[in-house]
Scaffold this motif. Structure first.
Motif, PDB file in Angstrom:
ATOM      1  N   GLY A  68       0.792  -1.225   0.000  1.00  0.00           N
ATOM      2  CA  GLY A  68       0.000   0.000   0.000  1.00  0.00           C
ATOM      3  C   GLY A  68       0.822   1.272   0.000  1.00  0.00           C
ATOM      4  O   GLY A  68       0.304   2.361  -0.267  1.00  0.00           O
ATOM      5  N   HIS A  71       0.916   3.669  -3.172  1.00  0.00           N
ATOM      6  CA  HIS A  71      -0.243   4.504  -3.494  1.00  0.00           C
ATOM      7  C   HIS A  71      -0.108   5.917  -2.915  1.00  0.00           C
ATOM      8  O   HIS A  71      -0.765   6.847  -3.394  1.00  0.00           O
ATOM      9  N   ALA A 131      -9.615  -2.628  -0.351  1.00  0.00           N
ATOM     10  CA  ALA A 131      -8.729  -2.547  -1.521  1.00  0.00           C
ATOM     11  C   ALA A 131      -9.053  -3.585  -2.590  1.00  0.00           C
ATOM     12  O   ALA A 131      -8.478  -3.544  -3.683  1.00  0.00           O
ATOM     13  N   HIS A 143      -7.382   2.179  -1.024  1.00  0.00           N
ATOM     14  CA  HIS A 143      -6.074   1.577  -0.771  1.00  0.00           C
ATOM     15  C   HIS A 143      -5.448   2.035   0.534  1.00  0.00           C
ATOM     16  O   HIS A 143      -4.342   1.594   0.874  1.00  0.00           O
TER      17      HIS A 143
END
Length: 336
Positions: A68, A71, A131, A143
């Motif tokens: 993650g 992102h 997600a 996310h």
């Protein structure tokens, strides 16, 4: 509304709420968070409004795992990557350079962002569902969720689902994941200045940070310029309604003796066994172990407020490294 976080239907309802722009009371191993889609400035604005929190005071973004990070983050220095591998999932937040196209509101307008991967199984289930590309879930994939503590700004953090309900009422969807195991907020390490800098102590200690990444963390006073704003670092924070005062055990007993049998509206929280001639003084033993004291700290402060006391006298924690997180929270509570 409180839902059982162990139920798959509850996880689906929570993920749908976050994916469609709503708020959620989310259990983590540290404290319960007030969660919203970190990439949606409109959703994040609801957090600031509900908490009464200044919009320039940044929020921590929670992700399901190291995947993650991409992102939200532009780059990760090697020592930060070592900390991720050592402590995620767990109670460690890393401040990293933010991608300019995402999470500006959650970051309080800064060019850095705080990221954490919680270890609580309910939080993990929600983040993974958010997600996912599951066609049965409404809304778009999320996310990462911004999730500061689920309480009014500056007040005592919640460590049970009922605490969250007490703060925000029954309209907020809250997942019940039981009492929080750690009980105080995550350790925060700034990773934007080439070396680890401790911004907020927590369950993960300075020694553990140094052992994991090979660099001893500096204090924010060592590099005062360009220190990013971070959650829970205001001088006055984590405060109950009653006034908190820290004293050593001798001063506590002297104060109780002076007040005598007429003492009232007072709670005393101490590791040392103390006595009061007044039945209206609420005496509570603080655990001798630092981790146990951290786990129950915020619940104890809320209990004193619920009892209607006006003053809370607390025995000053030891000066050892394992007590640093508890000392930090109590010093900020006393400053309020």
């Amino acid at each position: 509304m409180i839902l059982d976080g162990r139920q798959p239907s509850s996880i689906a309802a929570a993920a749908t709420a976050l994916r469609t722009g709503h708020l959620l009371g989310l259990p983590t191993e540290t404290v319960y968070g007030l969660a919203a889609d970190a990439a949606s400035d409109a959703a994040v604005a609801q957090i600031f409004q509900a908490k009464g929190r200044p919009s320039d005071h940044p929020l921590i973004v929670h992700v399901a795992g190291p995947e993650g990070i991409a992102h939200f983050v532009a780059s990760v220095p090697p020592f930060a990557d070592a900390l991720v591998r050592a402590f995620w999932p767990g109670p460690l937040t890393l401040i990293l350079p933010r991608r300019p196209d995402v999470a500006a509101a959650a970051a309080g307008g800064q060019d850095s962002v705080g990221l954490r991967c919680p270890a609580h199984p309910v939080a993990q289930a929600v983040l993974q569902a958010c997600a996912s590309d599951d066609p049965h879930l409404q809304g778009r994939p999320v996310h990462g969720v911004a999730a500061p503590s689920a309480n009014r700004f500056g007040r005592v953090s919640p460590t049970t689902a009922q605490h969250v309900r007490d703060e925000f009422g029954d309209d907020l969807l809250v997942l019940d994941g039981g009492a929080c195991e750690v009980g105080i907020e995550s350790t925060i390490i700034d990773c934007t200045r080439g070396v680890p800098v401790l911004l907020r102590p927590g369950a993960i200690t300075r020694a553990q940070i140094a052992a994991a990444c090979g660099l001893a963390p500096l204090s924010k006073e060592d590099l005062p310029s360009h220190t990013p704003r971070a959650s829970g670092t205001l001088e006055a924070h984590y405060a109950p309604s009653a006034k908190v005062r820290l004293m050593d055990a001798k001063a506590l007993q002297t104060g109780l003796d002076l007040l005598g049998a007429d003492a009232a509206h007072l709670a005393v929280y101490a590791r040392t066994a103390l006595r009061s001639p007044s039945p209206r003084v609420l005496l509570r033993a603080m655990p001798q172990d630092a981790a146990a004291a951290a786990q129950e700290l915020f619940a104890a402060l809320r209990h004193f407020d619920d009892a209607g006391v006006k003053l809370i006298w607390i025995e000053t924690p030891p000066g050892t490294p394992d007590w640093e997180g508890v000392r930090d929270r109590l010093q900020r509570a006393a400053a309020a």
